[in-house]
Design a protein around this motif. Sequence first.
Motif, PDB file in Angstrom:
ATOM      1  N   SER A 111       0.809  -1.216   0.000  1.00 40.60           N
ATOM      2  CA  SER A 111       0.000   0.000   0.000  1.00 40.60           C
ATOM      3  C   SER A 111       0.843   1.268   0.000  1.00 40.60           C
ATOM      4  O   SER A 111       0.453   2.273  -0.597  1.00 40.60           O
ATOM      5  CB  SER A 111      -0.960   0.000   1.188  1.00 40.60           C
ATOM      6  N   GLU A 112       2.016   1.246   0.640  1.00 39.04           N
ATOM      7  CA  GLU A 112       2.842   2.448   0.641  1.00 39.04           C
ATOM      8  C   GLU A 112       3.567   2.672  -0.689  1.00 39.04           C
ATOM      9  O   GLU A 112       4.192   3.709  -0.897  1.00 39.04           O
ATOM     10  CB  GLU A 112       3.836   2.475   1.808  1.00 39.04           C
ATOM     11  N   GLN A 113       3.449   1.713  -1.605  1.00 39.43           N
ATOM     12  CA  GLN A 113       4.078   1.834  -2.919  1.00 39.43           C
ATOM     13  C   GLN A 113       3.061   1.928  -4.051  1.00 39.43           C
ATOM     14  O   GLN A 113       3.381   1.673  -5.202  1.00 39.43           O
ATOM     15  CB  GLN A 113       5.021   0.642  -3.158  1.00 39.43           C
ATOM     16  N   LEU A 114       1.825   2.314  -3.727  1.00 38.12           N
ATOM     17  CA  LEU A 114       0.784   2.373  -4.763  1.00 38.12           C
ATOM     18  C   LEU A 114       1.117   3.359  -5.876  1.00 38.12           C
ATOM     19  O   LEU A 114       0.779   3.119  -7.032  1.00 38.12           O
ATOM     20  CB  LEU A 114      -0.573   2.708  -4.149  1.00 38.12           C
ATOM     21  N   ALA A 115       1.759   4.469  -5.561  1.00 42.25           N
ATOM     22  CA  ALA A 115       2.130   5.426  -6.603  1.00 42.25           C
ATOM     23  C   ALA A 115       3.113   4.793  -7.589  1.00 42.25           C
ATOM     24  O   ALA A 115       3.007   5.007  -8.795  1.00 42.25           O
ATOM     25  CB  ALA A 115       2.712   6.695  -5.988  1.00 42.25           C
ATOM     26  N   LEU A 116       4.053   4.010  -7.076  1.00 39.94           N
ATOM     27  CA  LEU A 116       4.992   3.308  -7.947  1.00 39.94           C
ATOM     28  C   LEU A 116       4.251   2.290  -8.804  1.00 39.94           C
ATOM     29  O   LEU A 116       4.506   2.163 -10.002  1.00 39.94           O
ATOM     30  CB  LEU A 116       6.087   2.632  -7.117  1.00 39.94           C
ATOM     31  N   GLN A 117       3.324   1.576  -8.208  1.00 34.39           N
ATOM     32  CA  GLN A 117       2.510   0.607  -8.955  1.00 34.39           C
ATOM     33  C   GLN A 117       1.738   1.321 -10.062  1.00 34.39           C
ATOM     34  O   GLN A 117       1.741   0.875 -11.218  1.00 34.39           O
ATOM     35  CB  GLN A 117       1.542  -0.089  -7.998  1.00 34.39           C
TER      36      GLN A 117
END
Length: 124
Positions: A20-26
Amino acid sequence: MEFDFIYNSDAKRYSLKLSSEQLALQCFLMDEFERRASAYQSLLEQLQRLNAQSQYQWDGKEYRLTVQASEVVICHFSLLQEGSSSIELDPEQDLELDQSQLYAECGLEDLLHLVQQWQQFLPA
């Protein structure tokens, strides 16, 4: 960094799942590129040329990827102050928006590993 690659055979669709803390990267990896291995080659080659002191910026349709001293920031353009390359986080906007889809950080080595693995999973 933990990740999962998913292929839905019914829809013939490839997808990537990050924490969830990497959703922007996803979102950056899924939305800025076509889902073919070759689509990521140019980005991968540029990232591989960077060293610990390098600075790099890649502007996509909705996200900016910035590398500075081996630290990677993925930021949605809505968080950037108009006419500036700096990120302006508005505390009131923080309450209204889900920042996890707009901003993420990771190390350059982690990003390189992720993109290489993602390329291997995708069709050519």
